[in-house]
Design a protein around this motif. Structure first.
Motif, mmCIF file in Angstrom:
data_model
loop_
_atom_site.group_PDB
_atom_site.id
_atom_site.type_symbol
_atom_site.label_atom_id
_atom_site.label_comp_id
_atom_site.label_asym_id
_atom_site.label_seq_id
_atom_site.Cartn_x
_atom_site.Cartn_y
_atom_site.Cartn_z
ATOM 1 N N GLU A 126 0.846 -1.190 0.000
ATOM 2 C CA GLU A 126 0.000 0.000 0.000
ATOM 3 C C GLU A 126 0.883 1.243 0.000
ATOM 4 O OE1 GLU A 126 -3.575 -1.996 2.713
ATOM 5 O OE2 GLU A 126 -2.119 -0.610 3.601
ATOM 6 N N ALA A 127 0.419 2.286 -0.676
ATOM 7 C CA ALA A 127 1.200 3.512 -0.782
ATOM 8 C C ALA A 127 0.384 4.699 -0.289
ATOM 9 C CB ALA A 127 1.633 3.744 -2.231
ATOM 10 N N CYS A 128 1.082 5.678 0.269
ATOM 11 C CA CYS A 128 0.430 6.930 0.648
ATOM 12 C C CYS A 128 1.352 8.091 0.302
ATOM 13 C CB CYS A 128 0.050 6.945 2.127
ATOM 14 S SG CYS A 128 1.430 7.044 3.278
ATOM 15 N N HIS A 129 0.757 9.248 0.070
ATOM 16 C CA HIS A 129 1.526 10.431 -0.314
ATOM 17 C C HIS A 129 2.452 10.847 0.818
ATOM 18 C CE1 HIS A 129 2.487 14.246 -2.205
ATOM 19 N NE2 HIS A 129 2.184 14.860 -1.075
ATOM 20 N N TRP A 130 3.629 11.358 0.452
ATOM 21 C CA TRP A 130 4.592 11.822 1.450
ATOM 22 C C TRP A 130 5.124 13.193 1.057
ATOM 23 C CZ3 TRP A 130 5.869 10.695 6.223
ATOM 24 C CH2 TRP A 130 7.030 11.265 6.755
ATOM 25 N N ASN A 131 5.116 14.137 1.999
ATOM 26 C CA ASN A 131 5.673 15.470 1.764
ATOM 27 C C ASN A 131 7.173 15.430 2.028
ATOM 28 O OD1 ASN A 131 3.185 16.838 1.170
ATOM 29 N ND2 ASN A 131 2.690 16.730 3.351
ATOM 30 N N LEU A 132 7.935 15.279 0.978
ATOM 31 C CA LEU A 132 9.382 15.111 1.104
ATOM 32 C C LEU A 132 10.026 16.405 1.595
ATOM 33 C CD1 LEU A 132 11.401 12.796 0.432
ATOM 34 C CD2 LEU A 132 11.849 13.975 -1.719
ATOM 35 N N SER A 133 10.830 16.299 2.666
ATOM 36 C CA SER A 133 11.514 17.474 3.203
ATOM 37 C C SER A 133 12.988 17.496 2.835
ATOM 38 C CB SER A 133 11.363 17.536 4.729
ATOM 39 O OG SER A 133 11.943 16.407 5.347
ATOM 40 N N ASN A 134 13.544 16.348 2.454
ATOM 41 C CA ASN A 134 14.935 16.273 2.020
ATOM 42 C C ASN A 134 14.989 15.462 0.736
ATOM 43 O OD1 ASN A 134 17.733 14.868 1.916
ATOM 44 N ND2 ASN A 134 18.035 16.545 3.354
ATOM 45 N N ALA A 135 15.525 16.066 -0.311
ATOM 46 C CA ALA A 135 15.476 15.441 -1.636
ATOM 47 C C ALA A 135 16.213 14.113 -1.700
ATOM 48 C CB ALA A 135 16.051 16.404 -2.677
ATOM 49 N N ASP A 136 17.181 13.894 -0.810
ATOM 50 C CA ASP A 136 17.987 12.676 -0.862
ATOM 51 C C ASP A 136 17.469 11.566 0.056
ATOM 52 O OD1 ASP A 136 19.782 13.836 -2.682
ATOM 53 O OD2 ASP A 136 20.903 14.784 -1.054
ATOM 54 N N SER A 137 16.397 11.815 0.778
ATOM 55 C CA SER A 137 15.869 10.800 1.693
ATOM 56 C C SER A 137 15.392 9.579 0.917
ATOM 57 C CB SER A 137 14.721 11.374 2.523
ATOM 58 O OG SER A 137 15.168 12.426 3.352
ATOM 59 N N THR A 138 15.638 8.395 1.481
ATOM 60 C CA THR A 138 15.276 7.147 0.802
ATOM 61 C C THR A 138 14.235 6.333 1.559
ATOM 62 O OG1 THR A 138 17.114 5.994 1.896
ATOM 63 C CG2 THR A 138 17.543 6.960 -0.284
ATOM 64 N N HIS A 139 14.108 6.571 2.866
ATOM 65 C CA HIS A 139 13.179 5.813 3.692
ATOM 66 C C HIS A 139 12.533 6.737 4.727
ATOM 67 C CE1 HIS A 139 15.876 2.683 2.132
ATOM 68 N NE2 HIS A 139 14.930 1.794 2.387
ATOM 69 N N VAL A 140 11.484 6.219 5.342
ATOM 70 C CA VAL A 140 10.797 6.914 6.424
ATOM 71 C C VAL A 140 10.666 5.942 7.588
ATOM 72 C CG1 VAL A 140 8.562 7.834 7.161
ATOM 73 C CG2 VAL A 140 9.520 8.514 4.959
ATOM 74 N N MET A 141 11.012 6.389 8.790
ATOM 75 C CA MET A 141 10.863 5.512 9.955
ATOM 76 C C MET A 141 9.763 6.044 10.868
ATOM 77 S SD MET A 141 14.274 6.198 12.261
ATOM 78 C CE MET A 141 14.639 7.801 12.979
ATOM 79 N N LEU A 142 8.940 5.140 11.347
ATOM 80 C CA LEU A 142 7.794 5.483 12.180
ATOM 81 C C LEU A 142 8.256 5.894 13.572
ATOM 82 C CD1 LEU A 142 4.662 5.504 12.329
ATOM 83 C CD2 LEU A 142 4.816 3.139 13.157
ATOM 84 N N MET A 143 7.703 7.006 14.082
ATOM 85 C CA MET A 143 8.057 7.502 15.413
ATOM 86 C C MET A 143 6.958 7.218 16.435
ATOM 87 S SD MET A 143 11.063 8.610 14.864
ATOM 88 C CE MET A 143 11.434 9.476 16.385
ATOM 89 N N GLY A 144 5.731 7.717 16.197
ATOM 90 C CA GLY A 144 4.674 7.461 17.163
ATOM 91 C C GLY A 144 3.455 8.331 16.954
ATOM 92 N N ALA A 145 2.530 8.244 17.915
ATOM 93 C CA ALA A 145 1.253 8.953 17.834
ATOM 94 C C ALA A 145 1.297 10.217 18.674
ATOM 95 C CB ALA A 145 0.121 8.049 18.314
ATOM 96 N N GLU A 146 0.912 11.335 18.062
ATOM 97 C CA GLU A 146 0.895 12.619 18.750
ATOM 98 C C GLU A 146 -0.523 12.985 19.175
ATOM 99 O OE1 GLU A 146 4.360 15.275 16.772
ATOM 100 O OE2 GLU A 146 2.716 14.761 15.428
ATOM 101 N N ASP A 147 -0.603 13.904 20.129
ATOM 102 C CA ASP A 147 -1.893 14.437 20.552
ATOM 103 C C ASP A 147 -1.685 15.883 20.969
ATOM 104 O OD1 ASP A 147 -4.559 14.607 21.087
ATOM 105 O OD2 ASP A 147 -4.589 13.099 22.667
ATOM 106 N N PHE A 148 -2.793 16.630 21.077
ATOM 107 C CA PHE A 148 -2.708 18.022 21.492
ATOM 108 C C PHE A 148 -2.563 18.108 23.013
ATOM 109 C CE2 PHE A 148 -5.063 18.417 17.453
ATOM 110 C CZ PHE A 148 -4.237 19.334 16.810
ATOM 111 N N ILE A 149 -1.728 19.044 23.473
ATOM 112 C CA ILE A 149 -1.561 19.255 24.908
ATOM 113 C C ILE A 149 -2.855 19.781 25.516
ATOM 114 C CG2 ILE A 149 -0.354 20.647 26.646
ATOM 115 C CD1 ILE A 149 2.137 20.470 24.907
ATOM 116 N N ILE A 150 -3.445 20.775 24.866
ATOM 117 C CA ILE A 150 -4.741 21.300 25.294
ATOM 118 C C ILE A 150 -5.805 20.664 24.408
ATOM 119 C CG2 ILE A 150 -6.167 23.363 25.553
ATOM 120 C CD1 ILE A 150 -3.615 24.964 25.931
#
Length: 240
Positions: free
Chosen positions: A153-177
């Motif tokens: 499965e594929a999803c769109h990615w907003n590339l921030s570095n032109a040379d990046s080759t992979h993406v690693m998962l970090m975690g789930a965020e939430d709002f403080i307030i």
């Protein structure tokens, strides 16, 4: 959220004795360190990192994505300069900038999908050994960047570095307030090989849909350190 708040406050604290910025908050992270003013603040912070990384690496969630990073080949954020009773600063282009301008204030990481198996502060080559889901970056026919999971499965990615080759998962965020809005994506960082052959990371504003994860076998890899590290699939269910 408390642990994230403790780490962020550590970057903002000022004291007559720099070591007290660590000694005054270590118990809030469940850490005990013998008081010794012959040790540097940086050394004490490294010990706190070693003692908390495998359980809940909240130090990953201190700074805005655009904050200065002396070394891209590590996950730990830059430690600010601290003079006695002065506001902590970064020095950018020889100019002092208050650290508070880069501290995250709107969101926090409530779940870390990434696991820090060995932090750089405890490794022999200054690398972070991590376990997480890693997705390859590909381009579609319109030359738009996509990330692809283990099911194809594929999803769109907003590339921030032109040379990046992979993406690693970090975690789930939430709002403080709490708000009526919801964060629909899970945070992820771009990674690429440096010229020396070591992996380096680029925190950005990208994310992957929640339904996109859990379909890719987890992998181990080293961020920074010696060149030649490979992405190796593992059998970890939760990074352990």
């Amino acid at each position: 959220m408390r642990q994230v708040g403790v780490w962020r406050s550590l970057w903002l604290r000022k004291s007559k004795y720099p070591q007290d910025t660590v000694y005054s908050m270590m118990h809030l992270l469940g850490v005990e360190i013998e008081v010794d003013y012959n040790r540097s603040r940086e050394d004490l912070i490294a010990e706190v990192v070693r003692k908390t990384s495998t359980s809940f690496p909240s130090w990953l969630d201190i700074m805005e994505h655009g904050a200065p990073r002396e070394l891209r080949q590590r996950l730990f954020p830059t430690i600010p300069t601290l003079d006695v009773q002065q506001t902590p600063i970064f020095t950018l282009e020889k100019q002092p900038v208050p650290v508070e301008e880069y501290i995250l204030t709107q969101t926090y990481m409530k779940i870390f999908n990434i696991k820090i198996l060995i932090p750089a502060a405890a490794s022999s080559d200054n690398s972070d050994l991590v376990c997480t889901e890693i997705f390859e970056i590909q381009n579609n026919r319109a030359n738009e960047p996509l990330v692809v999971n283990g099911y194809g499965e594929a999803c769109h990615w907003n590339l921030s570095n032109a040379d990046s080759t992979h993406v690693m998962l970090m975690g789930a965020e939430d709002f403080i307030i709490p708000t009526n809005a919801f964060i629909q994506h899970l945070a992820a960082y771009e990674i690429k090989k440096s010229k020396s052959g070591a992996w380096e990371c680029f925190p950005g504003h990208g994310g992957v849909p929640k339904e996109f994860v859990g379909k890719t076998r987890r992998s181990h890899m080293r961020i920074g350190g010696s060149p030649g590290s490979k992405i190796t699939e593992c059998d970890c269910a939760d990074g352990g």
